[in-house]
Design an enzyme around this catalytic site. Structure first.
Site: not given
Ligand code: SAH
Length: 434
Positions: A252, A268, A377
């Site tokens: 981020r 998402f 992930c």
């Protein structure tokens, strides 16, 4: 002590320090075993390999806790936890760590390692006093504590026990967390899918005095946390994982550093982590796409909490697969952070199709010179396979791309060197050349 003997030639991985022993590698067990009981592991030739816990119901029959025949007791867990907390010291400033007092809590005293400088420069967690008050404190195999997760959200702790073996030590673990960190309150989020494979029922709720979890006790519905001086509301009770995707913190930060003046599409989006960072990084406009209405509502709250004007924001409740097909606009920066498409090995084929699909459409919707941060992930899709999927997507999208960088989770989600399966998060930064 119950003894587990391996089949001939199956000792390589555990003798190196890999913590998992699959049921198919076991030749025989000497002694009466119950799910989660402590065992000693031996090679076929009778050489001691380590001590761990056994669950005859699980495919991963043994998870090793120690390579020496040490007592697995409160002192053992204290040692592992102190090491884990020392690692996190550079993320949580002492003033804000759970349990830190004027004299300094364990995180204040711990010897913190320096934060490795990041090749991309902009990605590191800022370590100013109080900038970040939430992180993962215990990361299972990565901290040599298989089956155990503990996250801190400000002064609140969230515990996740994933295996029958770790359940045996619940009381010691809770008592140590109280002793070492003195949290305001603890919450049990032991409801991961893996518990069913271990033969365990879910266990959720505030953790009360005697250590058991009980519903009904007062625990805040939302906790406000700080991450790199930004504010987020976290729903520990109903949210995904333990409430927040702490593992994307540094990615981020990367996006914040890249967003200036850009039209950003955050796919998402969950509760808007990347959207807040991109907006504060100066994005011209941000579109957040998310299937869960609850997550999207919290995304809006998080934007407001960070004083971000909503006129530059578009919040879309949609299926990303459909949204990307229908979308006509082009973007300067697209983030793809889907849930794990392959939670089990058998789901890899379908997952490859899913990753290829969203990446293909994202590549089509990115302007020339634009960027895509694309993540996976899924533990069963490693970085090599993920890169291949991206290249297949680029072929079908008829675009040429460059890899500018590729990262994993931040250091509060460490991977044990002997347990490469632990490196579940992959994030590639791509640039569309033409
Ligand atoms: N990037 C986020 C975390 C994303 S988690 C952060 O930094 O916090 C993945 C999110 O995708 C979840 O919120 C889940 O609800 C959502 N999701 C799952 N499948 C989806 C789909 N097909 N379309 C849109 N959203 C989806």
């Amino acid at each position: 002590m119950i003894k587990v003997f391996l089949k001939q030639g199956r000792e390589d991985a555990p003798s190196r320090g890999h913590p998992w022993v699959f049921s198919g590698a076991i030749e025989r067990v000497e002694g009466e075993i119950e799910a989660g009981g402590i065992v000693d592991l031996f090679s076929h030739a009778g050489e001691f390999l380590g001590r761990g816990y056994y669950n005859p119901r699980s495919q991963i029959a043994v998870r090793l806790l120690a390579r020496q025949p040490v007592a697995i007791d409160k002192a053992f867990f204290r040692g592992r936890m102190e090491s884990a907390f020392a690692l996190r010291k550079h993320i949580l400033s002492p003033e804000t760590a759970a349990g830190a007092t004027a004299e300094g809590g364990p995180l204040a005293k711990a010897e913190g390692g320096p934060l490795a400088s990041d090749p991309f420069g902009q990605r590191a967690t800022s370590s100013g006093a109080g900038a970040t008050n939430s992180c993962r404190l215990i990361h299972a195999e990565g901290d040599l504590l298989p089956g155990l997760i503990c996250d801190t959200y400000g002064d609140y702790l969230v515990l996740q026990v994933n295996t029958a073996g770790m359940e045996q030590f619940r009381d010691e673990i809770i008592s140590l967390l109280k002793e070492l960190l003195a949290p305001t309150m603890m919450y049990d989020r032991s409801d991961a899918a893996t518990r069913a494979q271990e033969g365990l029922p879910d266990s959720t709720g505030p953790i009360v005095e005697d250590g058991s979890s009980a519903t009904g006790a007062a625990f805040p519905d939302l906790i406000e946390i700080r991450e790199n001086n930004m504010r987020f509301l976290v729903d520990v009770k109903q949210g995904q994982k333990t409430g927040f995707y702490l593992d994307q913190r540094d990615n981020r930060s990367l996006i914040r550093g890249l967003a200036q003046g850009k039209r950003v599409l955050n796919c998402f989006s969950y509760t808007g982590g990347f959207s807040v960072y991109a907006s504060l990084g100066g994005a011209a406009a941000v579109t957040s796409v998310e299937a869960s209405a609850e997550a999207l509502a919290l995304c809006k709250e998080n934007l407001i909490l960070n004083n971000i004007p909503l006129d530059g924001q578009r919040l879309v409740k949609a299926d990303v697969f459909q949204f990307l097909r229908d979308e006509q606009d082009d973007y300067d920066l697209i983030i793809l952070d889907p849930p794990a498409f392959a939670k089990r090995k058998g789901q890899v084929k379908g997952a490859i199709r899913g990753y290829k699909d969203i990446n293909l459409y994202a590549m089509k919707r990115t302007k020339k010179g634009g960027l895509i941060l694309t993540c996976s992930c899924s533990q069963h899709i490693d970085a090599g396979l993920f890169q291949k999927i991206l290249s297949y997507a680029a072929v079908d999208a008829n675009r040429q791309l460059q890899i500018l960088g590729n990262w994993g989770a931040p250091p509060d989600h460490p991977t044990a060197l002997h347990h490469p399966e632990g490196a579940y998060l992959k994030a590639f930064l791509l640039r569309v050349v033409e």
